[in-house]
Design a protein around this motif. Structure first.
Motif, PDB file in Angstrom:
ATOM      1  N   LYS A  13      92.763  11.605  67.674  1.00 55.20           N
ATOM      2  CA  LYS A  13      94.224  11.423  67.691  1.00 55.20           C
ATOM      3  C   LYS A  13      94.740  11.249  69.116  1.00 55.20           C
ATOM      4  O   LYS A  13      95.596  10.392  69.371  1.00 55.20           O
ATOM      5  CB  LYS A  13      94.908  12.607  67.018  1.00 55.20           C
ATOM      6  N   LEU A  14      94.234  12.037  70.043  1.00 56.46           N
ATOM      7  CA  LEU A  14      94.674  11.927  71.432  1.00 56.46           C
ATOM      8  C   LEU A  14      94.211  10.611  72.056  1.00 56.46           C
ATOM      9  O   LEU A  14      94.965   9.972  72.798  1.00 56.46           O
ATOM     10  CB  LEU A  14      94.176  13.124  72.245  1.00 56.46           C
ATOM     11  N   ASN A  16      93.624   7.770  70.495  1.00 56.66           N
ATOM     12  CA  ASN A  16      94.454   6.705  69.931  1.00 56.66           C
ATOM     13  C   ASN A  16      95.867   6.731  70.491  1.00 56.66           C
ATOM     14  O   ASN A  16      96.440   5.684  70.790  1.00 56.66           O
ATOM     15  CB  ASN A  16      94.479   6.787  68.404  1.00 56.66           C
ATOM     16  N   ALA A  17      96.430   7.910  70.637  1.00 54.56           N
ATOM     17  CA  ALA A  17      97.793   8.032  71.175  1.00 54.56           C
ATOM     18  C   ALA A  17      97.845   7.495  72.602  1.00 54.56           C
ATOM     19  O   ALA A  17      98.773   6.751  72.960  1.00 54.56           O
ATOM     20  CB  ALA A  17      98.252   9.478  71.133  1.00 54.56           C
ATOM     21  N   TYR A  18      96.860   7.849  73.408  1.00 52.91           N
ATOM     22  CA  TYR A  18      96.835   7.394  74.805  1.00 52.91           C
ATOM     23  C   TYR A  18      96.727   5.870  74.877  1.00 52.91           C
ATOM     24  O   TYR A  18      97.473   5.219  75.603  1.00 52.91           O
ATOM     25  CB  TYR A  18      95.683   8.060  75.555  1.00 52.91           C
ATOM     26  N   ARG A  22     101.419   6.028  72.719  1.00 55.75           N
ATOM     27  CA  ARG A  22     102.163   6.957  71.886  1.00 55.75           C
ATOM     28  C   ARG A  22     102.006   8.397  72.376  1.00 55.75           C
ATOM     29  O   ARG A  22     102.114   9.333  71.601  1.00 55.75           O
ATOM     30  CB  ARG A  22     101.710   6.862  70.431  1.00 55.75           C
ATOM     31  N   LEU A  23     101.752   8.550  73.653  1.00 52.11           N
ATOM     32  CA  LEU A  23     101.630   9.872  74.257  1.00 52.11           C
ATOM     33  C   LEU A  23     102.792  10.037  75.223  1.00 52.11           C
ATOM     34  O   LEU A  23     102.959   9.250  76.143  1.00 52.11           O
ATOM     35  CB  LEU A  23     100.289   9.979  74.992  1.00 52.11           C
ATOM     36  N   THR A  29     107.091  15.070  69.163  1.00 51.41           N
ATOM     37  CA  THR A  29     106.253  14.439  68.146  1.00 51.41           C
ATOM     38  C   THR A  29     105.186  13.537  68.765  1.00 51.41           C
ATOM     39  O   THR A  29     104.285  13.086  68.069  1.00 51.41           O
ATOM     40  CB  THR A  29     107.095  13.599  67.161  1.00 51.41           C
ATOM     41  N   ALA A  30     105.301  13.277  70.074  1.00 48.05           N
ATOM     42  CA  ALA A  30     104.378  12.359  70.730  1.00 48.05           C
ATOM     43  C   ALA A  30     103.638  13.001  71.903  1.00 48.05           C
ATOM     44  O   ALA A  30     102.893  12.332  72.605  1.00 48.05           O
ATOM     45  CB  ALA A  30     105.129  11.124  71.223  1.00 48.05           C
ATOM     46  N   ASN A  35     100.857  14.871  68.663  1.00 42.68           N
ATOM     47  CA  ASN A  35      99.848  13.942  68.159  1.00 42.68           C
ATOM     48  C   ASN A  35      98.763  14.654  67.365  1.00 42.68           C
ATOM     49  O   ASN A  35      98.350  14.175  66.316  1.00 42.68           O
ATOM     50  CB  ASN A  35      99.247  13.142  69.315  1.00 42.68           C
ATOM     51  N   ASP A  38      99.826  15.388  63.762  1.00 41.48           N
ATOM     52  CA  ASP A  38     100.254  14.229  62.982  1.00 41.48           C
ATOM     53  C   ASP A  38     101.700  13.820  63.226  1.00 41.48           C
ATOM     54  O   ASP A  38     102.418  13.453  62.293  1.00 41.48           O
ATOM     55  CB  ASP A  38     100.001  14.466  61.489  1.00 41.48           C
ATOM     56  N   ASN A  39     102.135  13.913  64.457  1.00 45.61           N
ATOM     57  CA  ASN A  39     103.464  13.485  64.895  1.00 45.61           C
ATOM     58  C   ASN A  39     104.596  14.229  64.198  1.00 45.61           C
ATOM     59  O   ASN A  39     105.680  13.687  63.998  1.00 45.61           O
ATOM     60  CB  ASN A  39     103.611  11.966  64.748  1.00 45.61           C
TER      61      ASN A  39
END
Length: 153
Positions: A13-14, A16-18, A22-23, A29-30, A35, A38-39
């Protein structure tokens, strides 16, 4: 390397967020915990101060009941968030008069936060840091101990 399911899910998740921008340490939530969870932002009710390690009444109840959120206890969630904010350059707990970084969403700030969080997540699961590449530089009699396959043509 075999890791716990919660660690593996959190790392994915981290990551993908980076890489999907989306980090964001200023969005509950971000951020790192947002993250991992699940936001969702419900975790922010575990403490009265964002970036604090002090559980409030709600957080203490969840902690004492043994509740976990995507595998993490309320206390671990607060630890993760504090490490992320501190490593991104914030002074915690967050407050309007505490200094904050000039650009908290810069790649450098987010990378620093991410590296610190990954280190903590591995520590919480008693796993070696998955980002530790120092073994690649170990030598014995002047020769590398470990070899890396290259994909150069």
């Amino acid at each position: 390397m075999k890791t716990s399911q919660r660690l593996e899910h959190a790392l994915i998740k981290l990551y993908n967020a980076y890489h999907n921008n989306r980090l964001n340490p200023e969005d509950c939530t971000a951020c790192a915990v947002g993250n991992i969870l699940d936001n969702q932002d419900s975790w922010k009710h575990l403490s009265n101060e964002h970036g604090s390690l002090q559980l409030n009444y709600i957080g203490s109840v969840h902690q004492n009941l043994g509740r976990k959120f995507n595998g993490y206890t309320p206390q671990e969630i607060l630890q993760i968030e504090k490490v992320f904010l501190d490593s991104c350059g914030f002074k915690t707990p967050l407050c309007h008069y505490n200094p904050k970084p000039q650009n908290p969403t810069s790649n450098e700030a987010l990378f620093n936060g991410l590296v610190a969080v990954v280190e903590l997540l591995c520590e919480l699961d008693n796993e070696p840091n998955v980002l530790d590449f120092s073994k690649l530089f170990e030598q014995e009699n002047g020769e590398p101990v470990y070899h890396v396959k290259t994909f150069l043509a």
